[in-house]
Design a protein around this motif. Structure first.
Motif, PDB file in Angstrom:
ATOM      1  N   GLU A 273       0.842  -1.200   0.000  1.00  0.00           N
ATOM      2  CA  GLU A 273       0.000   0.000   0.000  1.00  0.00           C
ATOM      3  C   GLU A 273       0.876   1.248   0.000  1.00  0.00           C
ATOM      4  O   GLU A 273       1.792   1.366   0.802  1.00  0.00           O
ATOM      5  N   HIS A 274       0.607   2.137  -0.911  1.00  0.00           N
ATOM      6  CA  HIS A 274       1.342   3.388  -1.134  1.00  0.00           C
ATOM      7  C   HIS A 274       2.640   3.082  -1.896  1.00  0.00           C
ATOM      8  O   HIS A 274       2.752   3.435  -3.054  1.00  0.00           O
ATOM      9  N   GLY A 275       3.620   2.488  -1.263  1.00  0.00           N
ATOM     10  CA  GLY A 275       4.830   2.056  -1.957  1.00  0.00           C
ATOM     11  C   GLY A 275       5.550   3.168  -2.690  1.00  0.00           C
ATOM     12  O   GLY A 275       6.057   2.972  -3.797  1.00  0.00           O
ATOM     13  N   PHE A 276       5.636   4.342  -2.072  1.00  0.00           N
ATOM     14  CA  PHE A 276       6.127   5.528  -2.770  1.00  0.00           C
ATOM     15  C   PHE A 276       7.581   5.417  -3.236  1.00  0.00           C
ATOM     16  O   PHE A 276       7.984   6.100  -4.174  1.00  0.00           O
ATOM     17  N   ALA A 277       8.371   4.593  -2.580  1.00  0.00           N
ATOM     18  CA  ALA A 277       9.776   4.448  -2.973  1.00  0.00           C
ATOM     19  C   ALA A 277       9.964   3.368  -4.037  1.00  0.00           C
ATOM     20  O   ALA A 277      11.084   2.904  -4.271  1.00  0.00           O
ATOM     21  N   PHE A 278       8.905   3.010  -4.708  1.00  0.00           N
ATOM     22  CA  PHE A 278       8.941   1.976  -5.741  1.00  0.00           C
ATOM     23  C   PHE A 278      10.033   2.246  -6.780  1.00  0.00           C
ATOM     24  O   PHE A 278      10.197   3.375  -7.247  1.00  0.00           O
ATOM     25  N   ASP A 279      10.768   1.190  -7.132  1.00  0.00           N
ATOM     26  CA  ASP A 279      11.749   1.287  -8.215  1.00  0.00           C
ATOM     27  C   ASP A 279      11.828  -0.060  -8.922  1.00  0.00           C
ATOM     28  O   ASP A 279      11.059  -0.985  -8.623  1.00  0.00           O
ATOM     29  N   CYS A 280      12.748  -0.190  -9.861  1.00  0.00           N
ATOM     30  CA  CYS A 280      12.811  -1.399 -10.679  1.00  0.00           C
ATOM     31  C   CYS A 280      13.308  -2.612  -9.893  1.00  0.00           C
ATOM     32  O   CYS A 280      12.981  -3.755 -10.240  1.00  0.00           O
ATOM     33  N   ASP A 281      14.098  -2.393  -8.843  1.00  0.00           N
ATOM     34  CA  ASP A 281      14.482  -3.512  -7.976  1.00  0.00           C
ATOM     35  C   ASP A 281      13.247  -4.101  -7.301  1.00  0.00           C
ATOM     36  O   ASP A 281      13.081  -5.333  -7.227  1.00  0.00           O
ATOM     37  N   ILE A 282      12.395  -3.237  -6.815  1.00  0.00           N
ATOM     38  CA  ILE A 282      11.160  -3.687  -6.181  1.00  0.00           C
ATOM     39  C   ILE A 282      10.259  -4.367  -7.199  1.00  0.00           C
ATOM     40  O   ILE A 282       9.639  -5.404  -6.911  1.00  0.00           O
ATOM     41  N   ALA A 283      10.201  -3.805  -8.404  1.00  0.00           N
ATOM     42  CA  ALA A 283       9.362  -4.387  -9.449  1.00  0.00           C
ATOM     43  C   ALA A 283       9.749  -5.835  -9.740  1.00  0.00           C
ATOM     44  O   ALA A 283       8.886  -6.702  -9.920  1.00  0.00           O
ATOM     45  N   LYS A 284      11.036  -6.103  -9.754  1.00  0.00           N
ATOM     46  CA  LYS A 284      11.506  -7.463 -10.034  1.00  0.00           C
ATOM     47  C   LYS A 284      11.026  -8.433  -8.963  1.00  0.00           C
ATOM     48  O   LYS A 284      10.530  -9.528  -9.276  1.00  0.00           O
ATOM     49  N   VAL A 285      11.138  -8.037  -7.705  1.00  0.00           N
ATOM     50  CA  VAL A 285      10.708  -8.903  -6.609  1.00  0.00           C
ATOM     51  C   VAL A 285       9.190  -9.084  -6.630  1.00  0.00           C
ATOM     52  O   VAL A 285       8.673 -10.190  -6.426  1.00  0.00           O
ATOM     53  N   MET A 286       8.462  -8.000  -6.885  1.00  0.00           N
ATOM     54  CA  MET A 286       7.005  -8.084  -6.946  1.00  0.00           C
ATOM     55  C   MET A 286       6.551  -9.041  -8.032  1.00  0.00           C
ATOM     56  O   MET A 286       5.632  -9.848  -7.835  1.00  0.00           O
ATOM     57  N   THR A 287       7.176  -8.966  -9.183  1.00  0.00           N
ATOM     58  CA  THR A 287       6.817  -9.846 -10.300  1.00  0.00           C
ATOM     59  C   THR A 287       7.085 -11.305  -9.941  1.00  0.00           C
ATOM     60  O   THR A 287       6.275 -12.193 -10.225  1.00  0.00           O
ATOM     61  N   GLU A 288       8.220 -11.549  -9.311  1.00  0.00           N
ATOM     62  CA  GLU A 288       8.564 -12.918  -8.910  1.00  0.00           C
ATOM     63  C   GLU A 288       7.553 -13.484  -7.926  1.00  0.00           C
ATOM     64  O   GLU A 288       7.230 -14.676  -7.967  1.00  0.00           O
ATOM     65  N   LYS A 289       7.043 -12.635  -7.042  1.00  0.00           N
ATOM     66  CA  LYS A 289       6.139 -13.098  -5.994  1.00  0.00           C
ATOM     67  C   LYS A 289       4.670 -12.940  -6.344  1.00  0.00           C
ATOM     68  O   LYS A 289       3.791 -13.326  -5.548  1.00  0.00           O
ATOM     69  N   GLY A 290       4.371 -12.363  -7.500  1.00  0.00           N
ATOM     70  CA  GLY A 290       2.981 -12.154  -7.887  1.00  0.00           C
ATOM     71  C   GLY A 290       2.271 -11.128  -7.025  1.00  0.00           C
ATOM     72  O   GLY A 290       1.067 -11.256  -6.749  1.00  0.00           O
ATOM     73  N   ALA A 291       3.013 -10.106  -6.605  1.00  0.00           N
ATOM     74  CA  ALA A 291       2.463  -9.113  -5.681  1.00  0.00           C
ATOM     75  C   ALA A 291       1.833  -7.937  -6.437  1.00  0.00           C
ATOM     76  O   ALA A 291       2.071  -7.727  -7.630  1.00  0.00           O
ATOM     77  N   TYR A 292       1.050  -7.150  -5.684  1.00  0.00           N
ATOM     78  CA  TYR A 292       0.334  -5.994  -6.219  1.00  0.00           C
ATOM     79  C   TYR A 292       0.727  -4.741  -5.429  1.00  0.00           C
ATOM     80  O   TYR A 292       1.211  -4.828  -4.310  1.00  0.00           O
ATOM     81  N   ILE A 293       0.467  -3.576  -6.036  1.00  0.00           N
ATOM     82  CA  ILE A 293       0.689  -2.311  -5.350  1.00  0.00           C
ATOM     83  C   ILE A 293      -0.521  -1.413  -5.595  1.00  0.00           C
ATOM     84  O   ILE A 293      -1.142  -1.460  -6.669  1.00  0.00           O
ATOM     85  N   THR A 294      -0.907  -0.659  -4.586  1.00  0.00           N
ATOM     86  CA  THR A 294      -1.911   0.392  -4.775  1.00  0.00           C
ATOM     87  C   THR A 294      -1.329   1.685  -4.221  1.00  0.00           C
ATOM     88  O   THR A 294      -0.732   1.680  -3.140  1.00  0.00           O
ATOM     89  N   THR A 295      -1.469   2.765  -4.975  1.00  0.00           N
ATOM     90  CA  THR A 295      -0.825   4.033  -4.612  1.00  0.00           C
ATOM     91  C   THR A 295      -1.793   5.184  -4.803  1.00  0.00           C
ATOM     92  O   THR A 295      -2.416   5.319  -5.863  1.00  0.00           O
ATOM     93  N   ASN A 296      -1.925   6.027  -3.792  1.00  0.00           N
ATOM     94  CA  ASN A 296      -2.717   7.249  -3.898  1.00  0.00           C
ATOM     95  C   ASN A 296      -1.874   8.314  -4.603  1.00  0.00           C
ATOM     96  O   ASN A 296      -0.934   8.860  -4.041  1.00  0.00           O
ATOM     97  N   LEU A 297      -2.232   8.612  -5.839  1.00  0.00           N
ATOM     98  CA  LEU A 297      -1.428   9.515  -6.658  1.00  0.00           C
ATOM     99  C   LEU A 297      -1.544  10.968  -6.217  1.00  0.00           C
ATOM    100  O   LEU A 297      -0.767  11.811  -6.669  1.00  0.00           O
ATOM    101  N   THR A 298      -2.502  11.262  -5.344  1.00  0.00           N
ATOM    102  CA  THR A 298      -2.565  12.619  -4.785  1.00  0.00           C
ATOM    103  C   THR A 298      -1.289  12.956  -4.023  1.00  0.00           C
ATOM    104  O   THR A 298      -0.984  14.138  -3.814  1.00  0.00           O
ATOM    105  N   ALA A 299      -0.521  11.951  -3.630  1.00  0.00           N
ATOM    106  CA  ALA A 299       0.754  12.199  -2.944  1.00  0.00           C
ATOM    107  C   ALA A 299       1.745  12.905  -3.853  1.00  0.00           C
ATOM    108  O   ALA A 299       2.720  13.504  -3.375  1.00  0.00           O
TER     109      ALA A 299
END
Length: 459
Positions: A273-299
């Motif tokens: 949830e939020h995951g504001f520091a998201f980057d491509c390293d995180i993306a790789k791990v998320m893809t491997e684990k089948g994870a999701y992210i939700t982010t409030n773009l008003t931030a």
């Protein structure tokens, strides 16, 4: 003895006769619609869609035969889409701030606000809402039984977090271990050990939660917690995951820093949830684990630092400035290394204020990511997130959400135009603070159907 035997037999025969005369499921036929199915970057033009009961029965570009008692709706020039899905809301939190809710609100205040929020969300086109903390199973029971009007509802029960963390809503002078208003109502619970996590996590499911929410990072407008906080040990987060897993469900984690996100993923958290520091390293791990992210773009809104709750509180303003600098690469990183992202508003406040914020969040999604990615975020990705609750914790397990396909739930909108070319038809607003009060439902959303029942039809 004969009477004792014959009466039950007679009753059974009568019951069987009535059962054989049950009316067939209601049929509603949408004719001449253009379909956005939630998955593909295109419209299927001039199609017909038959709803039978609460399920999409048939989709065809040819005429569909229906019974004489079927209702037919001509959708010429309209786009038929899945109902929208909000993946991070707080229907019970009316504000104006956390201390006020802790000190001055009763269960009646929260309940009335939650029921009004439920109706507002449905009339804004959201047929499903995942509540990210502060609500138990009562609101869903009221909605599903027809007592109040609202979307399908996936509550998380009490926020779970440490002392001094983002779920610590106690008054400033409250001693350690003291009872709180949020604790009494199971809206937030302090968990400072593996045993606490297990106890309150299990209690959340007992109270009707469909998933657990763990507060791992701090926040900006909250009182005690720097946003950089890494709250909760890996063992405590793994305990939350283990509890959720025993119910066939999952954990969503409030995570800001890169270290927090990676730690949560390593512990088995499947929804960031939020995951504001998201980057491509995180993306790789998320893809491997089948994870999701939700982010409030008003931030990432340029006017974030002018929000009264931020601007007028020195500590919050300082936190917001440092957070904005640290999180500035979220959007380019998400475009460079995309992962499955669900729509999130994260509004705490009045019904009218949240109505405005929802419309603005829709607008920002399109401004940052374009109409197709925004529509997927609002539909099919949310449908996938809803399935993470598993078969026996999911309150709506029989069909898919977030898509228009045969066998899916009949959660349907008719929009006045093509959202892939004019995203405003989903009900956007281009202003946040200072915006005028919005109507109960956007004029461009002509029809709202949830579970086969029409709640709005202006055609």
């Amino acid at each position: 003895m004969k009477i004792v035997v014959l009466v039950p037999l007679f009753t059974l025969m009568i019951s069987m006769a009535f059962a054989s005369e049950e009316k067939p499921a209601v049929q509603i036929l949408f004719k001449n619609v253009d379909i956005f199915n939630g998955l593909e970057n295109k419209l299927f033009e001039n199609y017909h869609v038959l709803v039978e009961g609460n399920i999409i029965k048939t989709i065809s570009d040819k005429d569909i035969k229906v019974r004489d008692d079927a209702t037919t709706i001509d959708g010429t020039g309209k786009t038929l889409t899945p109902g929208f899905i909000e993946n991070h809301a707080h229907l019970m939190l009316m504000g104006p701030n956390l201390p006020a809710m802790e000190a001055n609100m009763t269960w009646e205040d929260f309940a009335i606000h939650g029921s009004r929020m439920a109706r507002m969300y449905l009339m804004q086109g959201f047929t499903t809402v995942r509540d990210a903390g502060g609500a138990n199973g009562g609101l869903r029971r009221a909605i599903d039984s027809g007592e109040i009007v609202g979307p399908r509802y996936y509550p998380s029960g009490a926020f779970l977090g440490t002392r001094g963390g983002h779920a610590d809503f106690a008054n400033f002078s409250a001693p350690v271990g003291s009872e709180t208003n949020f604790g009494r109502l199971n809206m937030a619970q302090e968990v400072d050990s593996v045993a606490d996590v297990k106890k309150y996590g299990r209690n959340n499911f007992r109270m009707g939660a469909t998933q657990l929410k763990y507060m791992q990072s701090g926040g900006v407008v909250s009182a005690f917690d720097p946003w950089q906080l890494l709250a909760g040990s890996p063992e405590e987060i793994k305990a939350a995951v283990a509890v959720a897993d025993s119910y066939g469900s999952y954990v969503m984690a409030h995570s800001y820093r890169k270290e927090a996100i990676l730690s949560a993923l390593d512990a088995g958290v499947i929804s960031i949830e939020h995951g504001f520091a998201f980057d491509c390293d995180i993306a790789k791990v998320m893809t491997e684990k089948g994870a999701y992210i939700t982010t409030n773009l008003t931030a990432f809104d340029p006017g974030l630092l002018d929000i009264p709750a931020v601007k007028n509180v020195a500590s919050s303003l300082a936190k917001a400035k440092s957070a904005s600098e640290t999180f500035k690469n979220y959007i380019p990183n998400m475009k460079k290394c995309p992962v499955k992202r669900g729509f999130q508003t994260d509004c705490v406040g009045s019904v009218d204020a949240c109505n405005i914020q929802i419309a603005y969040e829709k607008h920002l999604n399109n401004a940052f990511f374009g109409p197709y990615e925004s529509l997927k975020t609002l539909t099919s990705v949310g449908g996938e997130i809803s399935k993470l609750t598993g078969d026996f914790t999911n309150p709506y397990p029989k069909a898919k959400l977030g898509v228009i396909e045969t066998g899916a739930y009949a959660d349907i909108l008719l929009l006045d135009g093509n959202p892939l070319s004019d995203f405003s038809v989903v009900g956007t607003g281009d202003k946040w603070f200072g915006a005028e009060k919005r109507p109960e439902s956007p004029d461009t959303i002509k029809l709202i159907m949830k579970d086969g029942v029409i709640y709005k039809n202006t055609l």
